[in-house]
Design a protein around this motif. Structure first.
Motif, PDB file in Angstrom:
ATOM      1  N   ALA A  92      60.096  55.491  47.945  1.00 20.70           N
ATOM      2  CA  ALA A  92      61.268  56.291  47.595  1.00 20.70           C
ATOM      3  C   ALA A  92      62.417  55.396  47.159  1.00 20.70           C
ATOM      4  N   SER A  93      62.554  54.264  47.827  1.00 17.58           N
ATOM      5  CA  SER A  93      63.621  53.336  47.472  1.00 17.58           C
ATOM      6  C   SER A  93      63.409  52.772  46.079  1.00 17.58           C
ATOM      7  N   LEU A  94      62.167  52.479  45.741  1.00 16.96           N
ATOM      8  CA  LEU A  94      61.863  51.992  44.408  1.00 16.96           C
ATOM      9  C   LEU A  94      62.194  53.037  43.364  1.00 16.96           C
ATOM     10  N   GLY A  95      61.896  54.306  43.696  1.00 15.39           N
ATOM     11  CA  GLY A  95      62.220  55.384  42.775  1.00 15.39           C
ATOM     12  C   GLY A  95      63.700  55.477  42.554  1.00 15.39           C
ATOM     13  N   MET A  96      64.493  55.299  43.606  1.00 13.66           N
ATOM     14  CA  MET A  96      65.948  55.360  43.498  1.00 13.66           C
ATOM     15  C   MET A  96      66.473  54.265  42.597  1.00 13.66           C
ATOM     16  N   ALA A  97      65.806  53.115  42.630  1.00 16.10           N
ATOM     17  CA  ALA A  97      66.278  51.984  41.838  1.00 16.10           C
ATOM     18  C   ALA A  97      66.148  52.234  40.348  1.00 16.10           C
ATOM     19  N   THR A  98      65.307  53.203  39.964  1.00 14.86           N
ATOM     20  CA  THR A  98      65.109  53.473  38.548  1.00 14.86           C
ATOM     21  C   THR A  98      66.062  54.513  38.009  1.00 14.86           C
ATOM     22  N   VAL A  99      66.949  55.076  38.841  1.00 15.97           N
ATOM     23  CA  VAL A  99      67.882  56.083  38.368  1.00 15.97           C
ATOM     24  C   VAL A  99      68.855  55.446  37.381  1.00 15.97           C
ATOM     25  N   PRO A 100      68.941  55.962  36.166  1.00 18.24           N
ATOM     26  CA  PRO A 100      69.835  55.357  35.185  1.00 18.24           C
ATOM     27  C   PRO A 100      71.284  55.447  35.635  1.00 18.24           C
ATOM     28  N   LEU A 101      72.066  54.444  35.294  1.00 17.69           N
ATOM     29  CA  LEU A 101      73.467  54.430  35.674  1.00 17.69           C
ATOM     30  C   LEU A 101      74.204  55.607  35.088  1.00 17.69           C
TER      31      LEU A 101
ATOM     32  N   HIS B 248      51.297  63.042  45.932  1.00 15.94           N
ATOM     33  CA  HIS B 248      52.362  62.059  45.762  1.00 15.94           C
ATOM     34  C   HIS B 248      52.596  61.663  44.296  1.00 15.94           C
ATOM     35  N   THR B 249      51.570  61.207  43.612  1.00  8.69           N
ATOM     36  CA  THR B 249      51.741  60.708  42.254  1.00  8.69           C
ATOM     37  C   THR B 249      52.243  61.775  41.283  1.00  8.69           C
ATOM     38  N   PRO B 250      51.650  62.973  41.211  1.00 11.55           N
ATOM     39  CA  PRO B 250      52.181  63.974  40.270  1.00 11.55           C
ATOM     40  C   PRO B 250      53.599  64.422  40.604  1.00 11.55           C
ATOM     41  N   THR B 251      53.979  64.353  41.873  1.00  8.83           N
ATOM     42  CA  THR B 251      55.362  64.677  42.226  1.00  8.83           C
ATOM     43  C   THR B 251      56.305  63.614  41.706  1.00  8.83           C
ATOM     44  N   ILE B 252      55.941  62.337  41.894  1.00 13.20           N
ATOM     45  CA  ILE B 252      56.749  61.236  41.393  1.00 13.20           C
ATOM     46  C   ILE B 252      56.869  61.300  39.867  1.00 13.20           C
ATOM     47  N   GLU B 253      55.778  61.648  39.194  1.00 13.59           N
ATOM     48  CA  GLU B 253      55.799  61.728  37.731  1.00 13.59           C
ATOM     49  C   GLU B 253      56.798  62.775  37.248  1.00 13.59           C
ATOM     50  N   ARG B 254      56.826  63.915  37.912  1.00 16.68           N
ATOM     51  CA  ARG B 254      57.768  64.958  37.509  1.00 16.68           C
ATOM     52  C   ARG B 254      59.205  64.596  37.885  1.00 16.68           C
ATOM     53  N   ALA B 255      59.357  63.871  38.972  1.00 19.86           N
ATOM     54  CA  ALA B 255      60.693  63.394  39.328  1.00 19.86           C
ATOM     55  C   ALA B 255      61.220  62.432  38.263  1.00 19.86           C
ATOM     56  N   GLU B 256      60.351  61.583  37.727  1.00 20.40           N
ATOM     57  CA  GLU B 256      60.767  60.656  36.681  1.00 20.40           C
ATOM     58  C   GLU B 256      61.189  61.412  35.424  1.00 20.40           C
ATOM     59  N   VAL B 257      60.499  62.500  35.131  1.00 20.07           N
ATOM     60  CA  VAL B 257      60.884  63.341  33.990  1.00 20.07           C
ATOM     61  C   VAL B 257      62.288  63.899  34.201  1.00 20.07           C
TER      62      VAL B 257
END
Length: 260
Positions: free
Chosen positions: A15-24, A183-192
């Protein structure tokens, strides 16, 4: 392919890694007309069962907002600012996918004419993907339809403020033994959703990160009982994060954030 060796101990790290990818750009840096508005705003919460919160289907004001995070947000804001003519609507429907939203968007969103649209959708699209449902959307279609809905709102009101929540799933309850699939398909949609939030200058609510941090204080089961649906405590965490992030654009909410 999903890593079958994934364990609960990896949840906070991922989850922390995902947060790090949030655009400024998602950090509410661009000025908008809504930034200075604090009166006569219409807040609309849209989504699936997490937003629905078993809301009433009639005009009874005791139940109309359900018993989830949107109820908590509305109750705090409305009680604090009764003189500002703020209106709150909940049109979440349990089980909805992005296709379901599209089918009812005109009546349940555009006709309400919101100034602030809060949207949390995607976990039922994950369910359809996992269970290979005929009507299930692939990732590309999910993004196209999501963007189409927001574009229709801007065509109606170019100053509309979007508040987009990331879909989430955790290894508790019935999802504990199936988490590798979810987990993976949820993360993929979160990235979208992150990408869309950047392009539409939306407020981004990182719910996965909220629950990853909450796990440090109490087990995940305390916050989300079945892997998807929050407990009353989890809903309150969502409401607090919602107000914290939205207050960066609607500054009159700042005192509520400080008081939490």
């Amino acid at each position: 392919m999903i890593n079958k060796d994934f364990s609960r101990r990896n949840f906070i790290r991922l989850a922390s890694l995902g947060m790090a990818t949030v655009p400024l750009a998602c950090k509410s840096t661009k000025p908008m007309a809504t930034q200075q508005r604090d009166r006569n705003l219409r807040f609309l919460f849209q989504g699936d069962s997490i937003t629905d919160g078993n809301r009433g289907r009639n005009a009874d004001p005791n139940h109309i907002l359900g018993h989830g995070y949107c109820f908590s947000v509305a109750s705090k804001i409305g009680a604090t600012y009764p003189d500002r003519n703020l209106q709150f609507f909940n049109k979440g429907i349990s089980g909805n996918t992005i296709i379901d939203l599209e089918n009812r968007w005109q009546q349940d969103t555009l006709e309400i004419k919101p100034d602030v649209l809060s949207l949390l959708i995607g976990i039922n699209d994950v369910n359809g993907f996992i269970n290979k449902k005929k009507e299930a959307n692939n990732l590309t279609n999910f993004e196209q339809q999501y963007r189409k809905l927001l574009t229709s709102c801007l065509n109606q009101n170019k100053e509309m403020l979007f508040v987009l929540g990331l879909p989430f799933c955790v290894p508790t309850g019935s999802r504990k033994n199936e988490f590798d699939q979810w987990h993976t398909p949820t993360i993929e949609r979160a990235e979208v959703v992150k990408s869309i939030a950047k392009d539409f200058n939306a407020v981004l609510i990182d719910y996965p990160q909220v629950f990853a941090q909450a796990q440090k204080k109490a087990p995940l089961e305390y916050w989300i009982w079945d892997g998807i649906h929050p407990t009353v405590f989890g809903h309150e965490l969502m409401a607090r994060e919602w107000m914290k992030q939205v207050s960066n654009r609607l500054s009159f909410l700042k005192p509520l954030v400080y008081s939490i």
